[in-house]
Design a protein around this motif. Sequence first.
Motif, PDB file in Angstrom:
ATOM      1  N   ASN A 157       0.838  -1.187   0.000  1.00 49.79           N
ATOM      2  CA  ASN A 157       0.000   0.000   0.000  1.00 49.79           C
ATOM      3  C   ASN A 157       0.876   1.242   0.000  1.00 49.79           C
ATOM      4  OD1 ASN A 157      -2.538  -1.073  -0.087  1.00 49.79           O
ATOM      5  ND2 ASN A 157      -2.695  -1.302   2.132  1.00 49.79           N
ATOM      6  N   LYS A 158       0.576   2.182  -0.853  1.00 46.12           N
ATOM      7  CA  LYS A 158       1.326   3.423  -0.900  1.00 46.12           C
ATOM      8  C   LYS A 158       0.669   4.452  -0.002  1.00 46.12           C
ATOM      9  CE  LYS A 158       3.246   2.863  -5.535  1.00 46.12           C
ATOM     10  NZ  LYS A 158       3.384   3.473  -6.886  1.00 46.12           N
ATOM     11  N   GLN A 159       1.468   4.998   0.916  1.00 41.04           N
ATOM     12  CA  GLN A 159       0.938   5.995   1.850  1.00 41.04           C
ATOM     13  C   GLN A 159       0.677   7.299   1.103  1.00 41.04           C
ATOM     14  OE1 GLN A 159       2.190   5.999   5.976  1.00 41.04           O
ATOM     15  NE2 GLN A 159       3.047   8.028   5.630  1.00 41.04           N
ATOM     16  N   HIS A 160      -0.469   7.922   1.425  1.00 40.55           N
ATOM     17  CA  HIS A 160      -0.842   9.175   0.770  1.00 40.55           C
ATOM     18  C   HIS A 160       0.101  10.285   1.235  1.00 40.55           C
ATOM     19  CE1 HIS A 160      -3.636  11.802  -1.355  1.00 40.55           C
ATOM     20  NE2 HIS A 160      -3.536  12.646  -0.338  1.00 40.55           N
ATOM     21  N   LYS A 161       0.601  11.056   0.277  1.00 41.37           N
ATOM     22  CA  LYS A 161       1.613  12.072   0.599  1.00 41.37           C
ATOM     23  C   LYS A 161       1.022  13.452   0.867  1.00 41.37           C
ATOM     24  CE  LYS A 161       5.028   9.209   0.047  1.00 41.37           C
ATOM     25  NZ  LYS A 161       5.792   8.747   1.232  1.00 41.37           N
TER      26      LYS A 161
END
Length: 534
Positions: free
Chosen positions: A7-11
């Motif tokens: 999962n890519k963390q929201h920046k």
Amino acid sequence: MEERQGNKQHKGVVRLQAGVLDGIGALPIEIEASVRGSDFGHSMILGLADATIRESLQRIRSAFFSLRIPFPRGRLVINLAPGRQRKAGTQMDLPLAVVLAALGGAIEPAALRGKFFLGEVGLDGRLLPVPGILGLTELARDGGSDLLVCPHENAPLAARAGGDLGILPCGDLEEVLIGILKGKWKQAREVPEPSLLRADETRPHPSLLRGFEEEVPDLSRVKGQEQARVALCLAAAGGHNLLMSGPPGCGKTLLARCMQGLLPPLPEEQRLEVLRVRTSTGVENQRDLCEFLHLGRPPFRAPHHTISSAGLVGGGSPPGPGEASLAHRGILFLDELPEFQRACLETLRQPLETGLVSICRSKSRADFPADFQLIAAMNPCPCGRLGHPRLPCTDTPTAIRRYRARISGPLLDRMDLRLDLSPVPAHTILEDSMGDQPQSPALRERIHDLQRLQRERNGGVLNAKLSEMELRNPKHLVEKARKLLVKACLRDDLSARGISRVLRTARTAADWAGNEKIQEEDLATALHFYKREG
């Protein structure tokens, strides 16, 4: 919910609309959240959040761990705008949780648009009910949200006040997030009415409703108090305040309890008004909620005489409603009236006139509805035997005057009917027959018809709220009645408020008798019940 690898963390910044309680209503706030860096650090919540909101991060972190939901890595900063408004309440748990889930990459932030979340999150991810559901639902509806996501227990009331707003009841945080991921909430679920039986039933069994009815005593149980029956019916029909005085055991409390059974059921709009106040103080009991929604019985509040002023009319920080507001659209019964603190009783003078309680503090202000009927009971003297046909009074005249002086003249002036009761003989009490006296259901139907007549004639209000201009209208009063009123004013030195209250009661007596105008006997009845203490 299995944690997805990669999962890519929201920046960026994730934003979501939410709400906090403000009196019996709610105020809109915006949640803004972002993370800095990649290592876990100290979390910050900005915007005057109280302890319940600050502690929510620990509850959410534990729920995420239990459900294997990725928690955002880095230093977490949450801002609750506007920053000048103090914020409190566990209803913020769920909106904060979905914002953190979006930051952690479990869901897409765009999926939160048009959604309004509320609910307390347990350590295992369960959703728990929260107070103030009606105010929060109205905030979501009026704010343009498409869907309200809330705990199962809050859903029935939310559906009542939501209008076109979709309601999605959920049991836990996992169910909420799965709904976001798979888009299962495009159509809200049908919310059942609250039930005292099984979860698949939508209405309580008729036998339970009969049990509710039996909790309020029938007026046919009152024996030997004919004047009291008349006064009670007039008070119920016109919305008048009533003061009963008599020795202990003469039936004052029974009469007050019978009053609730004479009042017609509240219409749907007024039921929501009452529930808006009740739910702001806490989560509503399922049985009480079921009873009120299906029967619409007006509230009956009977606080103990040791209550404080804040408990009676509201107060605290932030201000909350008191017993006067919890009795909105119903009855406030004050037993042993002289035993209440005088300062406490004096706080009722404003709501008795305006139907509203306004509380001002240095940093907050709140208005609470308090349109209630005041029913009060007292002994005639400290020993309670004054006027008793057999037992002598043991109090001195000074003690009696001091006892009665605990009730101020201005408050006494606001009592439309004042009733002196005497003990009922034993042989009358022991009679088995109820006689030919009508029972409460039949009287309630008649009172309902009279109240509908009054609202049509008076512009939507009962006789107790008639305006001064309407009262002075000559078309309401025949000449003999007017002359009798002038004599009574000279004899009893009635105040302007007293004259108005006598006329309002006389208007109700005329309606009860079927008279278009106030006749002499109608005014005599009103004067009889408005007599001053000797």
